[in-house]
Design an enzyme around this catalytic site. Structure first.
Site, PDB file in Angstrom:
ATOM      1  N   LYS A   1      -1.548  17.870  -0.629  1.00 10.82           N
ATOM      2  CA  LYS A   1      -1.041  16.637  -1.218  1.00 10.82           C
ATOM      3  C   LYS A   1      -0.820  15.607  -0.121  1.00 10.82           C
ATOM      4  CE  LYS A   1       3.361  15.933  -2.787  1.00 10.82           C
ATOM      5  NZ  LYS A   1       3.839  14.569  -2.489  1.00 10.82           N
TER       6      LYS A   1
ATOM      7  N   ASP B   1      -0.730  11.576  -3.973  1.00 11.92           N
ATOM      8  CA  ASP B   1       0.518  11.372  -4.728  1.00 11.92           C
ATOM      9  C   ASP B   1       1.160  10.043  -4.333  1.00 11.92           C
ATOM     10  OD1 ASP B   1       2.808  11.780  -6.249  1.00 11.92           O
ATOM     11  OD2 ASP B   1       3.754  13.064  -4.755  1.00 11.92           O
TER      12      ASP B   1
ATOM     13  N   LYS C   1       2.217   7.881  -6.710  1.00 15.03           N
ATOM     14  CA  LYS C   1       3.126   7.546  -7.821  1.00 15.03           C
ATOM     15  C   LYS C   1       2.945   6.078  -8.235  1.00 15.03           C
ATOM     16  CE  LYS C   1       6.543  11.045  -6.575  1.00 15.03           C
ATOM     17  NZ  LYS C   1       6.018  11.534  -5.298  1.00 15.03           N
TER      18      LYS C   1
ATOM     19  N   ASP D   1       2.638   0.122 -11.802  1.00 18.46           N
ATOM     20  CA  ASP D   1       2.291  -1.302 -11.678  1.00 18.46           C
ATOM     21  C   ASP D   1       1.766  -1.786 -13.033  1.00 18.46           C
ATOM     22  OD1 ASP D   1       1.498  -3.837 -10.503  1.00 18.46           O
ATOM     23  OD2 ASP D   1       1.354  -2.780  -8.587  1.00 18.46           O
TER      24      ASP D   1
ATOM     25  N   THR E   1      12.328  15.246  -9.006  1.00 15.64           N
ATOM     26  CA  THR E   1      13.105  16.483  -8.895  1.00 15.64           C
ATOM     27  C   THR E   1      14.331  16.306  -8.000  1.00 15.64           C
ATOM     28  OG1 THR E   1      11.477  17.129  -7.248  1.00 15.64           O
ATOM     29  CG2 THR E   1      11.276  18.139  -9.413  1.00 15.64           C
TER      30      THR E   1
ATOM     31  N   ARG F   1       8.188  21.086   2.865  1.00 18.44           N
ATOM     32  CA  ARG F   1       8.941  21.514   4.048  1.00 18.44           C
ATOM     33  C   ARG F   1       9.103  23.017   4.230  1.00 18.44           C
ATOM     34  NH1 ARG F   1      13.415  17.201   2.571  1.00 18.44           N
ATOM     35  NH2 ARG F   1      12.543  17.812   0.555  1.00 18.44           N
TER      36      ARG F   1
HETATM   37  O1  C5P Z   1       9.271  19.266   1.126  1.00 14.07           O
HETATM   38  P1  C5P Z   1       9.296  19.448  -0.367  1.00 14.07           P
HETATM   39  O2  C5P Z   1       8.811  20.827  -0.798  1.00 14.07           O
HETATM   40  O3  C5P Z   1      10.624  19.081  -0.971  1.00 14.07           O
HETATM   41  O4  C5P Z   1       8.218  18.414  -0.906  1.00 14.07           O
HETATM   42  C1  C5P Z   1       8.051  18.124  -2.263  1.00 14.07           C
HETATM   43  C2  C5P Z   1       6.982  17.103  -2.427  1.00 14.07           C
HETATM   44  O5  C5P Z   1       6.823  16.848  -3.812  1.00 14.07           O
HETATM   45  C3  C5P Z   1       7.292  15.773  -1.753  1.00 14.07           C
HETATM   46  O6  C5P Z   1       6.060  15.311  -1.189  1.00 14.07           O
HETATM   47  C4  C5P Z   1       7.746  14.859  -2.878  1.00 14.07           C
HETATM   48  O7  C5P Z   1       7.348  13.545  -2.686  1.00 14.07           O
HETATM   49  C5  C5P Z   1       7.000  15.458  -4.082  1.00 14.07           C
HETATM   50  N1  C5P Z   1       7.612  15.246  -5.390  1.00 14.07           N
HETATM   51  C6  C5P Z   1       8.878  15.674  -5.728  1.00 14.07           C
HETATM   52  N2  C5P Z   1       9.384  15.440  -6.988  1.00 14.07           N
HETATM   53  C7  C5P Z   1       8.632  14.816  -7.905  1.00 14.07           C
HETATM   54  C8  C5P Z   1       7.343  14.384  -7.583  1.00 14.07           C
HETATM   55  C9  C5P Z   1       6.852  14.632  -6.310  1.00 14.07           C
HETATM   56  O8  C5P Z   1       9.556  16.278  -4.896  1.00 14.07           O
HETATM   57  N3  C5P Z   1       9.109  14.673  -9.140  1.00 14.07           N
END
Ligand code: C5P
Length: 248
Positions: A52, A79, A81, A84, A135, A226
């Site tokens: 991603k 991603d 998002k 617009d 989330t 992460r």
């Molecule tokens: O590091 P981590 O596992 O928290 O990364 C989650 C990824 O998912 C991030 O790139 C974040 O932008 C993305 N994301 C999210 N919640 C959403 C949509 C995308 O955490 N609803």
């Protein structure tokens, strides 16, 4: 009768077995620059992953990162998002399709016209999924935004809007995956971030769940950043993830 190993000379090695993690995990390459992302991928020495590219890497490295990932054979979830007016969202979907991207996100909050415009513009190779409730949002932040109802009600309502607009699926927490499956059927993609293997820090994910729980709840793809990219031992983190997924 030719043996099944025929043709597998050292120059033509057998394919690397595709692990469960390869099929289900989308690695969030949230790195500040391309060299850091490339180094993490190079150290994985395996079959190409789903990756991603989010706002951080895309703004830092631009479409060159997409080209480099395509050349390495990765499946790409861009991603950004998108949120617009319909015309701009449609143009963004077309531009992503032209780069050979596999999956993009649009914000469900952009409304039915914007969602439909993005869906219609996507072409054959690109899938478009709607972002419902981030989330990182919990009920307290929902209240601060003056959003009535529960998170789950909002997620299911916005997911229905996405489906009616012709999108391929949604991004949502695994907490809502079972309700989404029930409401939207088997074919609608559910992509779940906020995944944390047992014993890892939740960081800013307010409603994290484990990989196995997310799959049990009906998720198609799990987005993980992460816990993999910033792990003290990334190889061990990847290996443990495969064990966790195999046991689900
Ligand atoms: O590091 P981590 O596992 O928290 O990364 C989650 C990824 O998912 C991030 O790139 C974040 O932008 C993305 N994301 C999210 N919640 C959403 C949509 C995308 O955490 N609803």
């Amino acid at each position: 009768m030719p043996g099944h190993n025929e043709g597998m000379t050292p120059a033509n090695p057998p394919p690397i077995p595709i692990s469960r993690a390869h099929q289900k995990i989308i690695v969030a390459l949230d790195f500040p620059a391309w060299p850091a992302a490339a180094a993490w991928l190079a150290a994985r020495r395996e079959a190409p992953l789903w990756v991603k590219v989010g706002l951080e890497l895309f703004i830092a490295a631009g479409p060159a990162a997409i080209t480099a990932l395509k050349q390495r054979g990765h499946k790409i979830f861009l991603d950004l998002k998108i949120h617009d007016i319909p015309n701009t969202a449609a143009g963004a979907a077309r531009a992503a399709a032209a780069w050979g991207v596999d999956l993009i996100t649009v914000h469900a909050g952009g409304g039915p016209a914007m969602l439909a415009a993005a869906a219609q513009a996507r072409g054959a190779g690109l899938r478009v999924v709607g972002v419902t409730v981030l989330t990182s949002l919990d009920q307290t932040q929902m209240a601060a935004l003056d959003w009535p109802g529960s998170i789950q009600e909002r997620v299911v309502k916005w997911a229905r809007l996405c489906q009616q607009a012709g999108l391929d699926g949604v991004v949502a927490s695994a907490h809502e995956a079972a309700a989404l499956r029930a409401a939207l059927g088997r074919e609608f993609l559910i992509v779940t971030p906020g995944i944390r293997p047992q014993g890892t820090a939740a960081q800013d994910q307010a409603r994290a769940v484990t990989p196995a729980e997310a799959l049990r709840a009906g998720a198609d793809y799990l987005v993980m950043g992460r816990p993999l990219t910033q792990a003290a031992d990334p190889d061990a983190a990847w290996h443990e993830l495969n064990i966790d997924l195999a046991q689900r």
